[in-house]
Design a protein around this motif. Structure first.
Motif, PDB file in Angstrom:
ATOM      1  N   ASN A   4     -25.516   6.682 -17.943  1.00  0.00           N
ATOM      2  CA  ASN A   4     -25.760   6.732 -19.087  1.00  0.00           C
ATOM      3  C   ASN A   4     -28.119   6.032 -19.640  1.00  0.00           C
ATOM      4  OD1 ASN A   4     -24.101   8.531 -20.179  1.00  0.00           O
ATOM      5  ND2 ASN A   4     -22.835   6.171 -20.875  1.00  0.00           N
ATOM      6  N   ASP A   5     -27.198   5.137 -18.675  1.00  0.00           N
ATOM      7  CA  ASP A   5     -28.985   4.836 -19.066  1.00  0.00           C
ATOM      8  C   ASP A   5     -30.457   5.787 -18.344  1.00  0.00           C
ATOM      9  OD1 ASP A   5     -28.234   2.745 -20.261  1.00  0.00           O
ATOM     10  OD2 ASP A   5     -27.356   1.933 -18.077  1.00  0.00           O
ATOM     11  N   GLY A   6     -29.629   6.402 -17.204  1.00  0.00           N
ATOM     12  CA  GLY A   6     -30.280   7.254 -16.863  1.00  0.00           C
ATOM     13  C   GLY A   6     -31.130   7.004 -15.329  1.00  0.00           C
ATOM     14  N   ASN A   7     -29.671   6.561 -14.751  1.00  0.00           N
ATOM     15  CA  ASN A   7     -30.273   6.116 -13.491  1.00  0.00           C
ATOM     16  C   ASN A   7     -29.265   7.385 -12.631  1.00  0.00           C
ATOM     17  OD1 ASN A   7     -31.109   3.515 -13.577  1.00  0.00           O
ATOM     18  ND2 ASN A   7     -29.697   3.230 -14.448  1.00  0.00           N
ATOM     19  N   PHE A   8     -30.328   7.903 -12.285  1.00  0.00           N
ATOM     20  CA  PHE A   8     -29.643   8.872 -10.945  1.00  0.00           C
ATOM     21  C   PHE A   8     -29.161   8.056  -9.336  1.00  0.00           C
ATOM     22  CE2 PHE A   8     -30.250  12.996  -8.237  1.00  0.00           C
ATOM     23  CZ  PHE A   8     -28.935  13.883  -8.946  1.00  0.00           C
ATOM     24  N   TYR A   9     -28.020   8.737  -8.698  1.00  0.00           N
ATOM     25  CA  TYR A   9     -27.451   7.810  -7.540  1.00  0.00           C
ATOM     26  C   TYR A   9     -26.854   9.629  -6.963  1.00  0.00           C
ATOM     27  CZ  TYR A   9     -26.672   3.505 -10.634  1.00  0.00           C
ATOM     28  OH  TYR A   9     -27.359   2.106 -10.723  1.00  0.00           O
ATOM     29  N   MET A  10     -27.233   9.543  -5.742  1.00  0.00           N
ATOM     30  CA  MET A  10     -26.989  10.544  -4.757  1.00  0.00           C
ATOM     31  C   MET A  10     -26.536   9.855  -3.646  1.00  0.00           C
ATOM     32  SD  MET A  10     -30.644  12.783  -3.924  1.00  0.00           S
ATOM     33  CE  MET A  10     -31.549  10.842  -4.418  1.00  0.00           C
ATOM     34  N   THR A  11     -25.517   9.982  -3.808  1.00  0.00           N
ATOM     35  CA  THR A  11     -24.017   8.894  -2.717  1.00  0.00           C
ATOM     36  C   THR A  11     -23.390   9.354  -1.829  1.00  0.00           C
ATOM     37  OG1 THR A  11     -23.957   7.932  -5.471  1.00  0.00           O
ATOM     38  CG2 THR A  11     -22.284   7.329  -2.772  1.00  0.00           C
ATOM     39  N   PRO A  12     -24.689   9.237  -0.642  1.00  0.00           N
ATOM     40  CA  PRO A  12     -23.443   9.302   0.754  1.00  0.00           C
ATOM     41  C   PRO A  12     -22.461   9.281   1.001  1.00  0.00           C
ATOM     42  CG  PRO A  12     -25.457   7.949   1.337  1.00  0.00           C
ATOM     43  CD  PRO A  12     -25.246   7.897  -0.098  1.00  0.00           C
ATOM     44  N   VAL A  13     -21.167  10.151   1.732  1.00  0.00           N
ATOM     45  CA  VAL A  13     -20.135   9.967   1.747  1.00  0.00           C
ATOM     46  C   VAL A  13     -19.212  10.592   3.486  1.00  0.00           C
ATOM     47  CG1 VAL A  13     -19.129   9.199  -0.531  1.00  0.00           C
ATOM     48  CG2 VAL A  13     -19.444  11.642   0.007  1.00  0.00           C
TER      49      VAL A  13
END
Ligand SMILES: [Zn+2]
Length: 236
Positions: A150-159
């Protein structure tokens, strides 16, 4: 009446138990049993151990106790014990195979940020942000999950799965040029009714990540070599 020898009664007991003897024999057996605990015990044992003559099964069914005879059969028969073992073995086997498939297929492990290497972050001509990502531990990355908070942090999480693989690690998601299109992400969010403008882009999970870009950061223009990585994508 003379006492009938126990041996004779013992011979008669199965007939008595199965209800296939004459009235007279029946009476004789009953009279004997009243005064002979030995023979009575043998009959009681028969009732407990056999318990499943065809007549009994039929009777049980009629009395709506079919379930009880199945249960009795299940508990007592050696054949049932074998089948039970077989079923349990099959189930255990299925659980184990499923577990193994799960450990090698389900992407539930986040790649720790200390093995993520982000280099060559730059701005493509179209405005998108390009970067090169590499997993320094040499293992493959099976999937990348995206999350915008909601704060505009975009995470690209490798799994990865729990049991990780080196296969394709040199050509796949673990070692390649990628880009992120902020305008597109913003538009997607708007379409979903969630109007949050991206403030920062991270590679990794919200708890453990590497910063790629944040608002106000000026990125160098992408080199021709990097632009060339995305030429084919633009044509598609
Ligand atoms: Zn007796």
């Amino acid at each position: 009446m003379n006492k009938i020898p126990c041996d004779v009664i013992k011979d008669l007991l199965p007939l008595y138990y199965d209800d296939v003897c004459s009235r007279a024999t029946q009476k004789t057996v009953e009279e004997h049993i009243e005064s002979c605990t030995d023979c009575k015990r043998i009959l009681d044992k028969m009732r407990i151990n056999i318990g499943l003559s065809p007549e009994t099964i039929e009777k049980n069914k009629l009395e709506g106790e079919a379930l009880k005879s199945i249960k009795t059969f299940w508990n007592r028969s050696k054949a049932a014990a074998f089948i039970k073992g077989l079923i349990l073995a099959t189930i255990s086997c299925a659980v184990l195979s499923l577990g193994y498939i799960g450990l090698t297929q389900w992407n539930i492990t986040k790649v720790p940020a200390d093995v993520i290497q982000i280099t060559e972050v730059s701005r493509l001509k179209g405005g998108r942000i390009a970067y090169h990502v590499k997993m320094t531990d040499g293992y493959n990355v099976n999937q990348v999950n995206f999350k915008l908070d909601n704060d505009g942090n975009f995470y690209m999480t490798p799994v990865r799965p729990v049991i990780k693989s080196k296969k394709f690690a040199d050509i796949g998601l673990a070692n390649s040029y990628e880009f992120v299109d902020l305008e597109q992400v913003n538009a997607n969010q708007k379409a979903k009714g969630k109007d949050v403008e991206i403030q920062a882009v991270y590679y990794g999970s919200p708890e453990d990540h590497i910063l790629i870009w944040k608002k106000g950061m000026v990125l160098p223009a992408a080199s021709d070599a990097i632009e060339a990585q995305f030429v084919n994508l633009d044509k598609d």
